[in-house]
Motif scaffolding. Structure first.
Motif, PDB file in Angstrom:
ATOM      1  N   LYS A 147     -11.697  16.204  36.542  1.00  0.00           N
ATOM      2  CA  LYS A 147     -12.713  16.955  36.623  1.00  0.00           C
ATOM      3  C   LYS A 147     -13.343  16.995  34.999  1.00  0.00           C
ATOM      4  O   LYS A 147     -12.494  17.239  34.086  1.00  0.00           O
ATOM      5  N   LYS A 148     -14.481  16.781  34.705  1.00  0.00           N
ATOM      6  CA  LYS A 148     -15.136  16.896  33.462  1.00  0.00           C
ATOM      7  C   LYS A 148     -16.623  17.293  33.442  1.00  0.00           C
ATOM      8  O   LYS A 148     -17.204  16.826  34.133  1.00  0.00           O
TER       9      LYS A 148
ATOM     10  N   HIS B 123     -10.159  23.413  33.209  1.00  0.00           N
ATOM     11  CA  HIS B 123     -11.238  23.077  34.285  1.00  0.00           C
ATOM     12  C   HIS B 123     -12.296  22.061  33.899  1.00  0.00           C
ATOM     13  O   HIS B 123     -13.320  22.133  34.399  1.00  0.00           O
ATOM     14  N   GLY B 124     -11.895  21.356  32.796  1.00  0.00           N
ATOM     15  CA  GLY B 124     -12.872  19.921  32.486  1.00  0.00           C
ATOM     16  C   GLY B 124     -14.071  20.429  31.480  1.00  0.00           C
ATOM     17  O   GLY B 124     -14.869  19.669  31.371  1.00  0.00           O
ATOM     18  N   LEU B 125     -13.855  21.758  31.027  1.00  0.00           N
ATOM     19  CA  LEU B 125     -14.937  22.060  29.963  1.00  0.00           C
ATOM     20  C   LEU B 125     -14.493  22.730  28.628  1.00  0.00           C
ATOM     21  O   LEU B 125     -14.551  23.887  28.407  1.00  0.00           O
ATOM     22  N   GLY B 126     -13.687  21.857  28.094  1.00  0.00           N
ATOM     23  CA  GLY B 126     -12.977  22.253  26.771  1.00  0.00           C
ATOM     24  C   GLY B 126     -13.971  22.566  25.598  1.00  0.00           C
ATOM     25  O   GLY B 126     -13.426  23.574  24.702  1.00  0.00           O
ATOM     26  N   ASP B 127     -15.213  22.466  25.488  1.00  0.00           N
ATOM     27  CA  ASP B 127     -16.011  22.821  24.605  1.00  0.00           C
ATOM     28  C   ASP B 127     -16.990  24.050  25.075  1.00  0.00           C
ATOM     29  O   ASP B 127     -17.865  24.163  24.190  1.00  0.00           O
TER      30      ASP B 127
ATOM     31  N   LYS C 171     -10.903  24.323  29.230  1.00  0.00           N
ATOM     32  CA  LYS C 171     -10.190  22.997  29.187  1.00  0.00           C
ATOM     33  C   LYS C 171      -9.684  22.426  30.378  1.00  0.00           C
ATOM     34  O   LYS C 171      -9.777  21.312  30.825  1.00  0.00           O
TER      35      LYS C 171
ATOM     36  N   ALA D  91     -20.060  18.653  31.817  1.00  0.00           N
ATOM     37  CA  ALA D  91     -20.724  18.427  30.362  1.00  0.00           C
ATOM     38  C   ALA D  91     -21.093  19.939  29.835  1.00  0.00           C
ATOM     39  O   ALA D  91     -21.699  20.560  31.016  1.00  0.00           O
TER      40      ALA D  91
ATOM     41  N   GLU E 274     -22.173  24.663  35.287  1.00  0.00           N
ATOM     42  CA  GLU E 274     -22.478  23.583  36.393  1.00  0.00           C
ATOM     43  C   GLU E 274     -24.017  23.595  36.963  1.00  0.00           C
ATOM     44  O   GLU E 274     -24.376  22.631  37.599  1.00  0.00           O
TER      45      GLU E 274
ATOM     46  N   LYS F 222      -4.372  22.601  36.372  1.00  0.00           N
ATOM     47  CA  LYS F 222      -5.045  21.712  36.090  1.00  0.00           C
ATOM     48  C   LYS F 222      -6.268  21.059  37.163  1.00  0.00           C
ATOM     49  O   LYS F 222      -5.856  21.275  38.319  1.00  0.00           O
TER      50      LYS F 222
END
Length: 170
Positions: A18-19, A130-134, A128, A21, A106, A14
Motif C-alpha cells: 500500500k502506498k 500504512h503507506g503514507l510516510g510523508d 509510514k 499519495a 485517501e 505493515k
C-alpha cells in the motif's frame, strides 16, 4: 530467578504494497476542518492555530479521543479544502489522529496532524507503515495534558510559525 524470553508484537503493523499519495496543500483555500479529538488541550491548540488562518470558514468536527472518527465525521471533515487534526499526545489518540488523517488523505483532502514531540516519532512510523510516510505532522511540546489553558495556549503559539510555513501563509 528465572528469565523468560517473549516475543513482543510491533503495534504498527505493515500494510503490504500500500502506498498513498500525500495530497498537496492548496495554494488558496476557503474552508478548513478543525478535527478535535477532545483530548485536553486539543481545542485550545486548534483555536490558537485557527486564529492565524484569516477569514477562512472553519468547520469543527468533534470526536472521542482514542477512537476512530465515524464515517459521518470523516465525510464532514472531507467537505473542506484542508483538515487540521489534534491531538496526538498518547498512544491511542496518536494512532487515531494519524489513521483519521490517512482516511482524509485517501479522500483527496490534505491534512496537518498535531502531535506532541514525544509521540511524533511513533506517528511518523505508523503513517509510514500504512503507506503514507510523508504525512504532515506538526509537533507541539509535550506534555499538554494537565496544563492550564494559558500554558497550552503558550505552547500552541510557539508552533504558529511552522504552521504558517507549511501553509505558505506570510
Amino acid at each position: 530467578m528465572k528469565l523468560t524470553e517473549k516475543d513482543v508484537l510491533n503495534p504498527l503493523g505493515k500494510v503490504k504494497g500500500k502506498k498513498i499519495a500525500l495530497n498537496p496543500l492548496p495554494y488558496d483555500f476557503d474552508r478548513v476542518s478543525m478535527v478535535d479529538n477532545t483530548k485536553p488541550g486539543a481545542d485550545i491548540i486548534l483555536k490558537v492555530l485557527s486564529g492565524s488562518l484569516g477569514n477562512r470558514e472553519l468547520q469543527w468536527v468533534h470526536k472521542p479521543a482514542g477512537a476512530p472518527a465515524t464515517d459521518f465525521q470523516i465525510q464532514t471533515a472531507a467537505s473542506a479544502d484542508l483538515a487540521i487534526l489534534a491531538l496526538g499526545d498518547c498512544g491511542s489518540c496518536t494512532s487515531w489522529v494519524v489513521l483519521d488523517a490517512i482516511h482524509l488523505e485517501e479522500r483527496g483532502i490534505p491534512t496537518i496532524s498535531i502531535c506532541s514531540d514525544n509521540f511524533a516519532p511513533f506517528a511518523r512510523e505508523l503513517a509510514k507503515s500504512h503507506g503514507l510516510g510523508d504525512l504532515r505532522i506538526l509537533e507541539v511540546e509535550h506534555p499538554i495534558a494537565g496544563l492550564s489553558i494559558e500554558e497550552v495556549d503558550e505552547k500552541a503559539r510557539k508552533i504558529i510559525p511552522s504552521f504558517l510555513y507549511l501553509l505558505q501563509i506570510p
